[in-house]
Every structure is written in C-alpha cells, then in structure tokens.
Design a protein around this motif. Sequence first.
Motif, mmCIF file in Angstrom:
data_model
loop_
_atom_site.group_PDB
_atom_site.id
_atom_site.type_symbol
_atom_site.label_atom_id
_atom_site.label_comp_id
_atom_site.label_asym_id
_atom_site.label_seq_id
_atom_site.Cartn_x
_atom_site.Cartn_y
_atom_site.Cartn_z
ATOM 1 N N HIS A 225 12.593 2.234 6.063
ATOM 2 C CA HIS A 225 11.414 3.083 6.654
ATOM 3 C C HIS A 225 10.072 2.612 6.292
ATOM 4 N N LEU A 226 9.849 2.122 5.062
ATOM 5 C CA LEU A 226 8.615 1.802 4.689
ATOM 6 C C LEU A 226 8.415 0.528 5.146
ATOM 7 N N ASN A 227 7.972 0.125 6.106
ATOM 8 C CA ASN A 227 8.025 -1.445 6.366
ATOM 9 C C ASN A 227 6.905 -1.744 7.482
ATOM 10 N N ALA A 228 6.274 -2.925 7.350
ATOM 11 C CA ALA A 228 5.311 -3.201 8.502
ATOM 12 C C ALA A 228 6.231 -3.091 9.719
ATOM 13 N N ASN A 229 7.562 -3.732 9.880
ATOM 14 C CA ASN A 229 8.115 -3.778 11.131
ATOM 15 C C ASN A 229 8.652 -2.374 11.834
ATOM 16 N N THR A 230 8.435 -1.504 11.163
ATOM 17 C CA THR A 230 9.264 -0.164 11.344
ATOM 18 C C THR A 230 8.844 0.361 12.915
ATOM 19 N N ARG A 312 6.129 4.820 -5.497
ATOM 20 C CA ARG A 312 4.854 4.761 -6.394
ATOM 21 C C ARG A 312 3.734 4.044 -6.072
ATOM 22 N N GLY A 313 4.030 2.733 -5.751
ATOM 23 C CA GLY A 313 2.950 2.008 -5.127
ATOM 24 C C GLY A 313 2.539 1.999 -3.726
ATOM 25 N N TYR A 314 3.406 2.766 -2.937
ATOM 26 C CA TYR A 314 3.499 2.716 -1.484
ATOM 27 C C TYR A 314 1.876 3.147 -0.947
ATOM 28 N N GLY A 315 1.320 2.529 -0.162
ATOM 29 C CA GLY A 315 0.006 2.894 0.325
ATOM 30 C C GLY A 315 0.121 4.226 1.187
ATOM 31 N N ASP A 316 0.999 4.672 1.986
ATOM 32 C CA ASP A 316 1.204 5.848 2.834
ATOM 33 C C ASP A 316 1.962 6.918 2.252
ATOM 34 N N ARG A 317 0.997 7.829 1.719
ATOM 35 C CA ARG A 317 1.714 8.826 0.610
ATOM 36 C C ARG A 317 2.577 9.786 1.516
ATOM 37 N N GLU A 318 1.937 10.019 2.876
ATOM 38 C CA GLU A 318 2.657 10.821 3.875
ATOM 39 C C GLU A 318 4.077 10.479 4.203
ATOM 40 N N GLU A 319 4.294 9.227 4.368
ATOM 41 C CA GLU A 319 5.427 8.413 4.585
ATOM 42 C C GLU A 319 6.518 8.548 3.390
ATOM 43 N N VAL A 320 6.021 8.247 2.245
ATOM 44 C CA VAL A 320 6.723 8.442 1.167
ATOM 45 C C VAL A 320 7.276 9.808 0.959
ATOM 46 N N MET A 321 6.597 10.972 1.248
ATOM 47 C CA MET A 321 6.975 12.317 1.022
ATOM 48 C C MET A 321 8.095 12.633 2.131
ATOM 49 N N ARG A 322 7.761 11.740 3.283
ATOM 50 C CA ARG A 322 8.689 12.021 4.243
ATOM 51 C C ARG A 322 10.210 11.545 3.881
ATOM 52 N N VAL A 323 10.275 10.193 3.269
ATOM 53 C CA VAL A 323 11.347 9.785 2.523
ATOM 54 C C VAL A 323 11.979 10.472 1.559
ATOM 55 N N GLY A 330 12.606 16.875 -4.526
ATOM 56 C CA GLY A 330 11.218 17.618 -4.597
ATOM 57 C C GLY A 330 10.095 16.758 -4.827
ATOM 58 N N SER A 331 10.412 15.449 -5.790
ATOM 59 C CA SER A 331 9.039 15.046 -6.018
ATOM 60 C C SER A 331 9.634 13.390 -6.565
ATOM 61 N N GLU A 332 8.537 12.669 -6.539
ATOM 62 C CA GLU A 332 8.737 11.136 -6.995
ATOM 63 C C GLU A 332 9.299 11.219 -8.336
ATOM 64 N N GLN A 333 9.116 11.922 -9.065
ATOM 65 C CA GLN A 333 9.478 12.202 -10.446
ATOM 66 C C GLN A 333 11.029 12.494 -10.567
ATOM 67 N N GLY A 334 11.166 13.243 -9.568
ATOM 68 C CA GLY A 334 12.842 13.741 -9.453
ATOM 69 C C GLY A 334 13.523 12.525 -9.051
ATOM 70 N N PHE A 335 13.053 11.764 -8.093
ATOM 71 C CA PHE A 335 13.686 10.535 -7.511
ATOM 72 C C PHE A 335 13.892 9.207 -8.868
#
Length: 383
Positions: A225-230, A312-323, A330-335
């Motif tokens: 999902h978080l990939n240059a080829n997506t 944590r390090g991924y550049g597109d925060r919106e996509e991280v929130m989507r995942v 609810g949060s990265e910390q929970g994950f």
Amino acid sequence: MVLYMPTKVYQEKRCVENHSRELAALGTKALIVTGKHSSRVNGSLEDVKNALDREGVSWTVFDEVEENPSVETVKKAASLGTSAGADFVIGIGGGSPMDAAKAAALLLANPEQDADFLYQKPRAGSGIKPAVPVAEVPTTAGTGSEVTPYAILTKSSLPQIVLTTVPGADVHHAFPYLGQRTKQSISHHIFPTLALVDLSYLQTASRDGCVYTAVDTLAHLIESHLNANTTDYSRFYSEMGLRTWAKVKDRLLRYEIGEEERRLLMNACTLGGMAISHTGTSLPHGLSYPVTCEMGLPHGKAVGIFLPGFLRGYGDREEVMRVLSLLEFGSEQGFSEYIRALLGEVSIPDELWERDVNGLLENPRKLKNYPFQLDHDRLWAMR
Ligand code: NAP
Ligand code: ZN
C-alpha cells in the motif's frame, strides 16, 4: 496500469481431492517439494499423493526443504526431479517449500544451466526455457507465495575466508555468526499455475507459527500500500486485505484462533500475495533478510519488527493514516504497542544494524519501491 494475476486459486475444504484432475493435468510425473515434517503431520502430503495416485500420475518426493531455503537445497530438489523425469512441480508447506518449488521448476526446465543463472536477469535470446508448471499447496497463512511470482532463497555471497574474518564478530556471542549469507528473490518470475488452499492444513500451526505468518501478511499489505509502484488495482487487494486483517487482529493478540479466524487470515494472506505481485515489498522486507540470516528470526517476526518504524518514517502522512484507519488503529502509537505485544521485544545489535542499514542503502534494487529519499539516519531510526 496493469492487473495480472494468472494463478487459479481454489480455497475450499478437500480442494486437493476435489481438483485432482486439474492437478494431474499439469504433467506426467510430479516432483513434490516439501519440508521435513509438517506436511506429513497436517495431512497435505498424503492428500497430494492420493490425488496423483487416483489420477494415475506418478510422483517423487523431495522432503528436505529447510526454513529460508538455500540455493543448494533447490539444486538437490531439481536434480532429484531431473533424474526421476519429472515435468511439473508441486510445492507443499509454508513459503519455504513453495519458493523452493518455483526455483526447482526453473532448474528442471533448464538442466544444463548452473544454479547461478537463478540470479541472472532473463534476457531475450538467451535460450532459457520457462519453468515447468508449478502447483502450490500452502500450509501457512502468511507468505502468499502460492499466488506470487517470487522465490526467495538464501545465498552465500562471499567466499568462505570472509566468513571468519569480519571484524567485530564477537558481538554475536548470543547467536552463531554466519557471515555474508543473505536472502534474495531470484531474478525470474514464476507464477504458480494452480493454488490449492485448504484451511484444515493450518490447524497444526503453533501459536508462534500462526502469529509470525499473520504478521508477514500484514507487512505485505502495508508495504504494498505504501509503495512507489502502488496503483488503483494493487490497492483493491491491499485495502481489502487490510480490512480483513483488522477483523482478526484482537483475536490474534489473545490467540483465540478457530476456523473463522483461519479463514480471515488466509483471505488476507492471498490478498497480500496478490498486492505484492503488483508492487513488490519495501523496506521492512529488505531490512529483515540479514536479521533472519544472522539472528535466526523467523521471516514474519523479522519483518514485523520494522513495521512501526516504517510507518513512523513514511513521508506521506495521509497515506499512513489511511493504513491505520483500514486496520482500525486510532494512532501510530497504538499500532506500535500492538506489534510489540504480539511479537515481544527484539534487540538488534548495533554492529548488525549498521551493516543492515548500509547494505540496504547500497542496493538500489531494494530502495526502488520506496518513494522518498532515504539516508543513513532515517533508516537507522527505523529499528
Ligand atoms: P516456512 O519457513 O515455510 O515454515 C516455517 C516452519 O513452519 C517450518 O518448521 C515448517 O515445518 C512449519 N510449518 C509449515 N506449515 C505448518 C503447519 N501447517 N503446521 C505446523 N507447522 C508448519 O514458513 P513461512 O513463514 O510460511 O515461509 C517463510 C519463507 O517464505 C521465507 O523464506 C520467506 O522469505 C518466504 N516468503 C516468500 C514470499 C513470496 O512471495 N514468494 C513472500 C513472503 C515470504 P516443515 O519444515 O516441517 O515444513
Ligand atoms: Zn514476507
């Protein structure tokens, strides 16, 4: 944008028996490639042998595939198949035998080639023949190898003398220092023709086996999902897979795993395999291979420990929130807390981590699926 998913998948109880004719139609003599014990215990090997006997197709069994199979093991399997006259291969087991089956199928089709050619880019006019047909019977719900074109093997990349002279090797007292062995996908893409998926083979899995393979699936879904080829197509698979994984995540943590949970995990696994077939994996897989080879961590665990840092390090925060939202966190910390509770704490020695990070940075093939600029410090912080 391309959608290419050529493997025919049956997922049902007794599918090996139900589809014996299609299995037998792949050739006239089968090389069965499997691990040392589990396929005998969970009944999958017996089912395949019975199915072939019923259809009058002869077979020979290679049952020496170890975890993270080596090129040498694949060579042994292929040479058994060649001397037996096999013209198709059936992989039975987790990702290790399934990957070994694909690579053996390529060697079977090209008996005159040295195993080195597994890692040489296929070129037009080189005379390389396509692999003989492959069927896969998975007994773990994790790798998705039954639907991917990849075969990841362990290879020794440096001469023996280097294995004993690497400075700082003494930090590895807690585990044997194995030197420059690493895992790498072979250069040829081999999609299985047929995947026969029977959930009943999963019942014998241990708690750790089930959890680690489930985390491997999670990694495939996230890294695709978080990939240059997506693409929109690859996201059909990864989004559905992440939603499916979310349904089982709490029960996985409590290890309340029954038939329904196994079905969900296998569905997510197949979707994860289909997703990475389109995109490839990303940094957690690239970083996991030296950790598996040097510390002996099972594949799913070795990959999973890098997932929180990857998000944590991924550049597109919106996509991280989507995942996170597809996974119902609810949060990265929970994950992060969830992954730690599931896998436990793992400490990677600094010397190994330094080598791992530098190895990844020097390897453009491993970086190409990551859409942002990377440097040593950003990768270092992923541990
Ligand atoms: P695995 O290495 O195939 O097997 C791990 C252990 O689980 C083995 O001891 C095996 O026993 C046992 N086992 C398998 N099925 C079992 C069952 N139903 N009940 C009890 N024990 C069982 O594990 P895996 O995680 O599935 O595969 C990992 C490999 O797949 C790695 O090499 C990884 O790099 C590769 N992989 C490939 C892809 C791809 O797309 N091709 C994707 C991800 C990972 P036996 O040895 O006795 O069989
Ligand atoms: Zn994996």
